[in-house]
Write a protein that holds these residues in place. Sequence first.
Motif, PDB file in Angstrom:
ATOM      1  N   ASP A 183       0.667  -1.256  -0.076  1.00 26.71           N
ATOM      2  CA  ASP A 183      -0.096  -0.058   0.000  1.00 26.71           C
ATOM      3  C   ASP A 183       0.977   1.219  -0.187  1.00 26.71           C
ATOM      4  OD1 ASP A 183      -2.241  -1.805   0.112  1.00 26.71           O
ATOM      5  OD2 ASP A 183      -2.201  -1.571   2.597  1.00 26.71           O
ATOM      6  N   ALA A 226      -7.343  -1.023   0.930  1.00 26.88           N
ATOM      7  CA  ALA A 226      -8.145  -0.915  -0.316  1.00 26.88           C
ATOM      8  C   ALA A 226      -8.595  -2.334  -0.679  1.00 26.88           C
ATOM      9  CB  ALA A 226      -6.884  -0.697  -1.618  1.00 26.88           C
ATOM     10  N   GLY A 268      -4.651  -4.313  -3.688  1.00 27.34           N
ATOM     11  CA  GLY A 268      -5.369  -3.403  -4.160  1.00 27.34           C
ATOM     12  C   GLY A 268      -4.666  -2.219  -4.561  1.00 27.34           C
ATOM     13  N   HIS A 269      -4.710  -1.565  -5.603  1.00 30.79           N
ATOM     14  CA  HIS A 269      -3.906  -0.621  -6.049  1.00 30.79           C
ATOM     15  C   HIS A 269      -4.974   0.402  -6.544  1.00 30.79           C
ATOM     16  CE1 HIS A 269      -0.133  -3.644  -7.202  1.00 30.79           C
ATOM     17  NE2 HIS A 269      -0.690  -3.478  -5.987  1.00 30.79           N
ATOM     18  N   ARG A 298      -5.254   0.586   8.469  1.00 27.98           N
ATOM     19  CA  ARG A 298      -4.289   0.231   8.498  1.00 27.98           C
ATOM     20  C   ARG A 298      -3.439   0.739   9.837  1.00 27.98           C
ATOM     21  NH1 ARG A 298      -3.867   2.687   2.620  1.00 27.98           N
ATOM     22  NH2 ARG A 298      -4.646   0.944   1.498  1.00 27.98           N
TER      23      ARG A 298
HETATM   24 MG    MG Z   1      -2.964  -1.631  -1.705  1.00 29.27          MG
END
Ligand code: MG
Length: 404
Positions: free
Chosen positions: A13, A283, A40-41, A289
């Motif tokens: 991330d 994401a 997850g971008h 986080r």
């Molecule tokens: Mg990510």
Amino acid sequence: MSNLSVVGLQWGDEGKGKIIDYLAGRYDAVARFNGGSNAGHTVVIGGMKHTFHLIPSGALKGKELLVGAAVALDPVVMGEELSLLPDDVRRRLLVDGRCGVVSPVDKDFDRMLEEMRGQSAIGTTRRGIGPSYALRALRLTPRVSDLVDGFDFGPLTDFYRKLSLDPAGLISWAEDSKKLLRDMVGNVSSRVAEITEKGGSVLFEGSQGTLLDLMHGSYPYVTSTHTTASYIPSALGIPPSMAGSALGVTKCYATRVGGGPFPTEITGPLADSIRSLGKEYGATTGRPRRVGWLDLVALKYAIALNGATEIAVSKLDVLSQVKDFRVCTSYRYQGKLTTDFQSALGHLDEVEPVYDSPLSIHGASFAGGIPDEISKLIDYLEERLKVRVSLVSHGEERSETIEV
Ligand code: MG
Ligand code: GDP
Ligand code: IMO
């Protein structure tokens, strides 16, 4: 232009998706080389947020999109992702037939293993990535080409039943997956070689981060595959000479989602404030986080492992809104100072971070380009890390990236 890989230097991330989208215009193709839909971008364009789990993050730059053989491919996620993207994305997409697939039962398997671990759960994304890779090593995972050609599910269903996992539904899932995948299957190794040999270039998209690497990360609190640039040749099936150079991405602080040691972790109001300013929620899973200061001990190790010649530093807008600014420059362990991350890996939860507050970036404004405070920070990082800072990111929008 030669090939380039973009990899995470922390616990994932770091903002890889945004940097890949920024750079993609200069390349002929973008190729995902590792991981699966645990990734997850995020790319944000004009306030519109796009989250890529399996489709390479160059999708919105009109580029050719390649998914290499080492990616754990979940056809359900890929189908959902494609349904949210313009039709032409599908036509630009080539998936390697040798990709192992992730079945719905692998997700149940992932959950079962996490429950079994109890207090020491890894905190996986529960996307079934670990089980799919493990079954690949056991030679039970169907590949994309197997689904398309017809696969004998007998041994796999027997195996799942022995673990009290329910394989019902696997055949209809396989049929649906075949329909989705059959028009996009091909050979990504040959395609990368072809583009490169004709003088074109490919951007390699890493997922997760170096500290989550299965071999070289904070094992067992890691992902189930390799995450560094050195994996690219074998992951994609290309010669090492074709891998090009590596650009590492790091936040100007640190985050981690899931369990495991995190030496520079902070808790309390400051952590809550950074989490909220940086929208630090996963994401893929939406989990908050964990937040901490930038760890130069870990970063140096990650840069060396990847052979990164340049780095991109993200989230500078976030720390510009925070009064305190610190970086960890060494660890104290049993009374001794060390800057050797590798030797600290075995007792990472026991080291005490030693901090430096080299400068203040509070109030820095990016309205007129790179502000003085950030230039000083770049100099400090380049001096400490012996690497070039080539990009800085100061917001989630595509336009909020500056080349140094
Ligand atoms: Mg990510
Ligand atoms: P990736 O997995 O490395 O691609 O990163 P993620 O997309 O999972 O997480 C990065 C998050 O930070 C996303 O929500 C991005 O939109 C956002 N982001 C990336 N760069 C910046 C930045 O410089 N500033 C801010 N505020 N957000 C950023
Ligand atoms: P991107 O590509 C952050 C973490 C999980 C967990 C551990 C193992 O978006 O940077 P897994 O599901 O892989 O078995 O979970 O790895 N993890 C990530 N953390 N970003 C990711 O990907 C991650 N992919 C896996 O949170 O701690």
